[in-house]
Write a protein that holds these residues in place. Structure first.
Motif, mmCIF file in Angstrom:
data_model
loop_
_atom_site.group_PDB
_atom_site.id
_atom_site.type_symbol
_atom_site.label_atom_id
_atom_site.label_comp_id
_atom_site.label_asym_id
_atom_site.label_seq_id
_atom_site.Cartn_x
_atom_site.Cartn_y
_atom_site.Cartn_z
ATOM 1 N N GLY A 295 -64.874 33.641 13.627
ATOM 2 C CA GLY A 295 -63.862 34.380 12.873
ATOM 3 C C GLY A 295 -62.750 34.941 13.735
ATOM 4 N N ASN A 296 -62.915 34.931 15.058
ATOM 5 C CA ASN A 296 -61.892 35.433 15.969
ATOM 6 C C ASN A 296 -60.903 34.333 16.314
ATOM 7 O OD1 ASN A 296 -63.049 37.971 16.128
ATOM 8 N ND2 ASN A 296 -64.263 37.491 17.944
ATOM 9 N N ILE A 297 -59.608 34.614 16.118
ATOM 10 C CA ILE A 297 -58.555 33.672 16.471
ATOM 11 C C ILE A 297 -57.770 34.242 17.651
ATOM 12 C CG2 ILE A 297 -56.514 32.431 15.673
ATOM 13 C CD1 ILE A 297 -59.169 31.634 14.295
ATOM 14 N N PHE A 298 -57.545 33.418 18.675
ATOM 15 C CA PHE A 298 -56.870 33.856 19.892
ATOM 16 C C PHE A 298 -55.443 33.306 19.938
ATOM 17 C CE2 PHE A 298 -61.341 33.469 21.912
ATOM 18 C CZ PHE A 298 -61.707 34.695 21.377
ATOM 19 N N LEU A 299 -54.467 34.201 19.971
ATOM 20 C CA LEU A 299 -53.066 33.837 20.189
ATOM 21 C C LEU A 299 -52.685 34.302 21.592
ATOM 22 C CD1 LEU A 299 -51.495 34.941 16.754
ATOM 23 C CD2 LEU A 299 -52.541 32.746 17.359
ATOM 24 N N ILE A 300 -52.324 33.372 22.455
ATOM 25 C CA ILE A 300 -52.094 33.700 23.869
ATOM 26 C C ILE A 300 -50.630 33.445 24.194
ATOM 27 C CG2 ILE A 300 -52.777 33.182 26.240
ATOM 28 C CD1 ILE A 300 -55.510 32.299 25.000
ATOM 29 N N ASP A 301 -49.883 34.531 24.290
ATOM 30 C CA ASP A 301 -48.444 34.478 24.497
ATOM 31 C C ASP A 301 -48.125 34.291 25.981
ATOM 32 O OD1 ASP A 301 -45.758 34.586 24.055
ATOM 33 O OD2 ASP A 301 -45.718 36.615 23.233
ATOM 34 N N GLU A 302 -46.960 33.663 26.255
ATOM 35 C CA GLU A 302 -46.522 33.416 27.638
ATOM 36 C C GLU A 302 -47.676 32.846 28.465
ATOM 37 O OE1 GLU A 302 -43.544 33.476 28.203
ATOM 38 O OE2 GLU A 302 -42.608 34.927 26.870
ATOM 39 N N ALA B 162 -48.481 23.767 12.318
ATOM 40 C CA ALA B 162 -49.389 23.330 13.383
ATOM 41 C C ALA B 162 -50.407 24.418 13.720
ATOM 42 C CB ALA B 162 -48.584 22.956 14.624
ATOM 43 N N VAL B 163 -49.955 25.675 13.731
ATOM 44 C CA VAL B 163 -50.859 26.797 14.006
ATOM 45 C C VAL B 163 -51.923 26.897 12.914
ATOM 46 C CG1 VAL B 163 -51.017 29.315 14.155
ATOM 47 C CG2 VAL B 163 -49.197 28.105 15.380
ATOM 48 N N TYR B 164 -51.491 26.817 11.662
ATOM 49 C CA TYR B 164 -52.440 26.930 10.549
ATOM 50 C C TYR B 164 -53.476 25.805 10.601
ATOM 51 C CZ TYR B 164 -54.379 27.545 5.913
ATOM 52 O OH TYR B 164 -55.253 27.756 4.876
ATOM 53 N N LYS B 165 -53.035 24.576 10.867
ATOM 54 C CA LYS B 165 -53.966 23.446 10.935
ATOM 55 C C LYS B 165 -54.945 23.606 12.092
ATOM 56 C CE LYS B 165 -50.738 20.164 8.834
ATOM 57 N NZ LYS B 165 -49.834 19.005 9.084
ATOM 58 N N THR C 164 -46.397 32.158 15.042
ATOM 59 C CA THR C 164 -47.845 32.092 15.303
ATOM 60 C C THR C 164 -48.600 33.152 14.516
ATOM 61 O OG1 THR C 164 -47.473 33.424 17.314
ATOM 62 C CG2 THR C 164 -47.651 31.038 17.584
ATOM 63 N N LEU C 165 -48.040 34.360 14.425
ATOM 64 C CA LEU C 165 -48.724 35.436 13.710
ATOM 65 C C LEU C 165 -48.759 35.193 12.200
ATOM 66 C CD1 LEU C 165 -47.883 38.965 15.212
ATOM 67 C CD2 LEU C 165 -50.127 38.060 14.608
ATOM 68 N N PHE C 166 -47.639 34.776 11.630
ATOM 69 C CA PHE C 166 -47.573 34.628 10.180
ATOM 70 C C PHE C 166 -48.621 33.644 9.643
ATOM 71 C CE2 PHE C 166 -45.834 32.458 6.393
ATOM 72 C CZ PHE C 166 -45.817 33.531 5.516
ATOM 73 N N PRO C 167 -48.730 32.421 10.163
ATOM 74 C CA PRO C 167 -49.753 31.506 9.625
ATOM 75 C C PRO C 167 -51.175 31.986 9.891
ATOM 76 C CG PRO C 167 -48.702 30.550 11.559
ATOM 77 C CD PRO C 167 -47.905 31.754 11.193
ATOM 78 N N THR C 168 -51.383 32.711 10.983
ATOM 79 C CA THR C 168 -52.716 33.229 11.276
ATOM 80 C C THR C 168 -53.093 34.322 10.285
ATOM 81 O OG1 THR C 168 -52.234 32.793 13.615
ATOM 82 C CG2 THR C 168 -54.240 34.012 13.133
ATOM 83 N N ILE C 169 -52.131 35.152 9.928
ATOM 84 C CA ILE C 169 -52.367 36.191 8.917
ATOM 85 C C ILE C 169 -52.643 35.559 7.553
ATOM 86 C CG2 ILE C 169 -51.221 38.036 7.622
ATOM 87 C CD1 ILE C 169 -49.901 38.828 10.341
ATOM 88 N N LYS C 170 -51.926 34.488 7.237
ATOM 89 C CA LYS C 170 -52.213 33.780 5.983
ATOM 90 C C LYS C 170 -53.638 33.234 5.998
ATOM 91 C CE LYS C 170 -49.679 33.151 3.043
ATOM 92 N NZ LYS C 170 -49.390 33.982 1.842
ATOM 93 N N ALA C 171 -54.107 32.796 7.165
ATOM 94 C CA ALA C 171 -55.487 32.309 7.297
ATOM 95 C C ALA C 171 -56.493 33.445 7.085
ATOM 96 C CB ALA C 171 -55.695 31.667 8.664
ATOM 97 N N ALA D 284 -60.328 33.149 8.775
ATOM 98 C CA ALA D 284 -60.400 33.925 10.006
ATOM 99 C C ALA D 284 -60.716 35.367 9.628
ATOM 100 C CB ALA D 284 -59.085 33.848 10.769
ATOM 101 N N GLU D 285 -61.243 36.104 10.579
ATOM 102 C CA GLU D 285 -61.604 37.500 10.333
ATOM 103 C C GLU D 285 -60.787 38.480 11.175
ATOM 104 O OE1 GLU D 285 -63.604 39.369 8.293
ATOM 105 O OE2 GLU D 285 -63.593 37.556 7.101
ATOM 106 N N ARG D 286 -60.409 38.034 12.375
ATOM 107 C CA ARG D 286 -59.714 38.970 13.275
ATOM 108 C C ARG D 286 -58.803 38.165 14.198
ATOM 109 N NH1 ARG D 286 -63.825 41.525 14.862
ATOM 110 N NH2 ARG D 286 -63.617 43.503 13.754
#
Length: 784
Positions: free
Chosen positions: A372-379, A202-205, A227-234, A240-242
């Motif tokens: 290119g910026n991807i935001f992962l927002i924890d909690e 779901a994160v990758y999509k 969340t981090l692993f699929p984003t790193i694969k992207a 994605a760039e960052r």
């Protein structure tokens, strides 16, 4: 071949900036609005043969990519239909004579690039370069002109471009190694946990489609790696760039760091950096000394590039400790160093405020949209209240009165300052008068006080310039408060309110603007990236969080079931106990008895959460009198890091001396702590966690009620129930854990609360007597 772009000013500042890290040496000290006004004023006075705001550009190649170098010259003068002069306007409160050579180098550096481009495009052999320097405090204009030949321009530009190109290619090499390792990277565990693969997909999509995803992923899902692993694969697939990994607490930042370290051990080559607050990472020897005497500021820009090259070449996990190590080695300020080196990093782990707070956000990344910026927002549940606070500021008349008292004896030195302060005090008096006459101590209104705001703006404009000649801390502190208030006021709209608080006995007026609905503001910031994933173990109800956290109609929502068996957790609601304010005293004996039954059913450590310090004190005192043999640990108000560690150290798995801990619901121990196995056997939560009645929360309730929604739910109930979910989440941390959650309040059995319970809570037990409670507890532990 892709084409990227860079501004002329950006290139010049990166390559040529040297000297000290000193705000006074970095250029304009006035606002962008004031600078634009001065530009227009000067340009209007120039002859018709002067072209203003001329766009110039050229292309160059670096790292197998085409780059567009571009910028706008303030003015180009013509004589006999030929360009003969480049004019560059700069403004500051400093005298021209006080400008450092480094500052002048930057000022003329831009003009030299414009001159080179103009000479190349028009076959010119010589030009004049003129710096028009406007001192804002005196409105004095200084013009400095030099003659500049094409040979000089060519040599300057080629050296500038060579240096800049080296850094582009250095960064490209790091990216290439990163992408190859990302492509080869495998999931770092033998298999996915339950639902983990679905979350990663779901994160990758979401990243692939540039969407926004809201995820409730219960404890044990493995949210960080999922969340981090699929984003790193992207990243590896150039989708994605960052990555920005935003957190609310230090504990979640550590989990993100540990995950990056785990992936590194599995072959990932990626630079991650953790940004630490300035007051926490600054070296001890930097404390309480002037910027002009700070050895980590002096010559900072002369040493920063070797420091960046050193750390990026030799390290990939840039934690606080690593940053401090290299900052000390190269004698550069660690906070500024971390910001500068972050430009070359792939994952940036930092607090929410670096994106959402308009006073401290990272302008180097978020001044404009970057897909290119991807935001992962924890909690992400924490972001609601944090965002409201970011857009809330208060200013007091008492602080102004103290300043006037301080400077009154210095009439000769501070006459103009005193005059401006008295004018602002008059505005406070205008607002005080009706409060005083009608004996009101508090008032909340929808409109903003424009007259006060305008006077405050004039005051800060003056102070901004006055401080350049008189850098005094007392005035500087009040200036920052005024500036912050004005900055937040720029966002004022229907989602804001103004609160007046008047202390009659002290004749103090506090003026506060506060945000009640931050959803639009959050949405605007999230739009600066290409995709956002907002996740938490407790994000119920999902629709509420989508609405309040800027989720538009197109955002996605996803709730995962708990990976643990519901049978591992006993959720008990003693409905015979009422803990509303009026019923607390008569139910106190039942509460104490229920707590004793919980601790007696199985030898272990337990936590009790209460809605306030005062109620906590009452229950702790009564419990210790009734059961003096039980070891207790009690949360104190304003505990420092060492005291928090000491509190948690009581919860040991050897159970030689089991502890019953008492803490405040929604406080530092109700989320973000991880007491696995026998370190914690159960939690009791006393009351439904409703915040105390408050005029600002009542305003929030009215705001949503006027929209046809349940205002009480938005203002009081949902924030309270989320605190309950978080506290209950301390019990089951992995597959081996078993435990009890006791919800001590009859209201927990009402549909207006049970309708929000997550799926793995649907087997809760309503308990109707103390005898039944004792039996259920015994049976639960008997089978474990």
């Amino acid at each position: 071949m892709n084409r990227k772009s860079v501004g002329i000013r950006q290139m010049v500042e990166f390559v040529l900036r040297g000297g000290d890290l000193d705000p006074a040496s970095t250029g304009s000290q006035n606002t962008a609005l004031e600078g634009a006004r001065i530009h227009r004023k000067l340009q209007k006075e120039w002859e018709k043969t002067t072209k203003k705001e001329v766009y110039l550009k050229t292309e160059f190649e670096a790292a197998q990519e085409k780059w567009l170098l571009h910028g706008r010259a303030d003015a180009l003068h013509m004589k006999d239909d030929k360009y003969d002069e480049v004019r560059e306007i700069k403004t500051s409160a400093l005298k021209f004579e006080d400008l450092s050579q480094n500052t002048l180098t930057l000022y003329f550096g831009q003009a030299k690039v414009y001159a080179y481009l103009l000479m190349e495009q028009n076959d010119l052999e010589q030009l004049k370069l003129s710096l028009y320097y406007f001192q804002t405090t005196t409105e004095k204009l200084t013009i400095k002109t030099i003659d500049y030949t094409k040979d000089e321009a060519t040599e300057f530009f080629e050296n500038l471009l060579k240096e800049f190109t080296w850094w582009i290619e250095f960064k490209a090499e790091l990216r290439s190694k990163r992408n190859i390792s990302c492509q080869k990277l495998s999931f770092p565990f033998p298999q996915y946990r339950q639902n983990q693969h679905e979350l990663s997909a779901a994160v990758y999509k979401t990243i692939y489609s540039h969407k926004r995803l809201f995820v409730e992923a219960p404890t044990g899902t493995g949210k960080t790696i999922s969340t981090l692993f699929p984003t790193i694969k992207a990243l590896g697939e150039k989708r994605a760039e960052r990555i920005f990994y935003f957190t609310a607490k230090q504990s979640t930042r550590r989990v993100a760091e540990e995950t990056c370290a785990l992936l590194k051990d599995n072959g990932l080559y990626m630079h991650s950096i953790t940004l630490t607050a300035k007051d926490k990472i600054t070296f001890a020897e930097e404390q309480d000394i002037a910027d002009t005497e700070n050895p980590y500021f002096l010559g900072y820009y002369d040493r920063i590039k070797p420091a960046m090259k050193d750390i990026l070449t030799n390290e990939t996990l840039l934690t606080r400790e690593v940053i401090e190590k290299y900052a000390a080695k190269h004698t550069v300020d660690p906070f500024e160093f971390s910001l500068d080196v972050s430009l070359f990093c792939d994952t940036i782990i930092c607090d929410y405020n670096y994106l959402f707070d308009p006073l401290v956000y990272l302008q180097r990344f978020f001044s404009e949209k970057d897909p290119g910026n991807i935001f992962l927002i924890d909690e992400a549940h924490n972001l609601v209240q944090r965002a409201r606070l970011m857009y809330t500021k208060e200013i007091s008349s008492t602080q102004l009165d103290k300043l006037i008292e301080t400077y009154s004896p210095q009439t000769k030195k501070a006459s103009r300052l005193l005059d401006k302060m008295e004018q602002l005090r008059e505005q406070f008096q205008i607002l005080k008068e009706p409060m005083r006459n009608y004996r009101q101590d508090s008032l909340i209104v929808e409109e903003e006080f424009e007259g006060f705001k305008n006077k405050l703006q004039h005051f800060t404009d003056f102070i901004n310039d006055w401080l350049q000649e008189h850098p005094e801390d007392e005035v500087l502190d009040y200036f920052f408060q005024c500036h912050s208030y004005l900055k937040i006021s720029e966002f004022y709209g229907p989602e804001f309110r103004t609160k007046l608080t008047y202390e009659q006995d002290q004749d103090e007026l506090r003026l506060k603007i506060f945000c009640i609905d931050p959803s639009e503001l959050i949405d605007q910031q999230l739009q600066l990236g290409g995709g956002s994933i907002l996740f938490s173990a407790t994000l119920s109800p999902l629709g509420y969080y989508q609405e309040i956290l800027g989720g538009k109609d197109s955002s996605l929502a996803y709730r995962l079931p708990s990976p643990f068996s519901p049978a591992n957790l006993a959720i008990l609601v003693p409905v015979y106990i009422q803990t509303t304010y009026k019923k607390r005293a008569e139910n106190q004996a039942n509460i104490l008895q229920a707590l004793k039954m919980m601790t007696s059913a199985k030898k272990g450590n337990y936590l009790v959460f209460l809605p306030s310090y005062s109620y906590l004190t009452t229950i702790v005192t009564a419990f210790c009198q009734e059961y003096p043999e039980q070891k207790v640990a009690v949360q104190k108000n304003e505990m420092d890091a060492k005291q928090r560690e000491q509190f948690l150290a009581n919860f040991q798995s050897d159970l030689v001396e089991p502890v019953l801990g008492f803490a405040v619901l929604g406080g530092i121990f109700s989320e973000g702590i991880d007491l696995k196995g026998d370190r914690l056997s159960g939690v009791a939560i006393i009351s439904v966690g409703l915040p105390p009645n408050d005029p600002e929360l009542d305003t929030l309730k009215e705001y949503y009620s006027h929209q046809g929604k349940d205002g009480f739910q938005y203002a009081y109930q949902l924030p309270g129930i989320n605190n309950v979910f978080q506290a209950a989440g301390r019990v089951i941390r992995d597959e081996q854990d078993h435990g009890v959650v006791m919800l001590i309040d009859a209201r927990f059995n009402q549909r207006r609360y049970t309708s929000f319970y997550p799926p793995h809570w649907q087997n809760y037990h309503a308990v109707y007597s103390s005898t039944e409670l004792k039996t259920i507890l015994a049976n639960f532990w008997k089978h474990k």
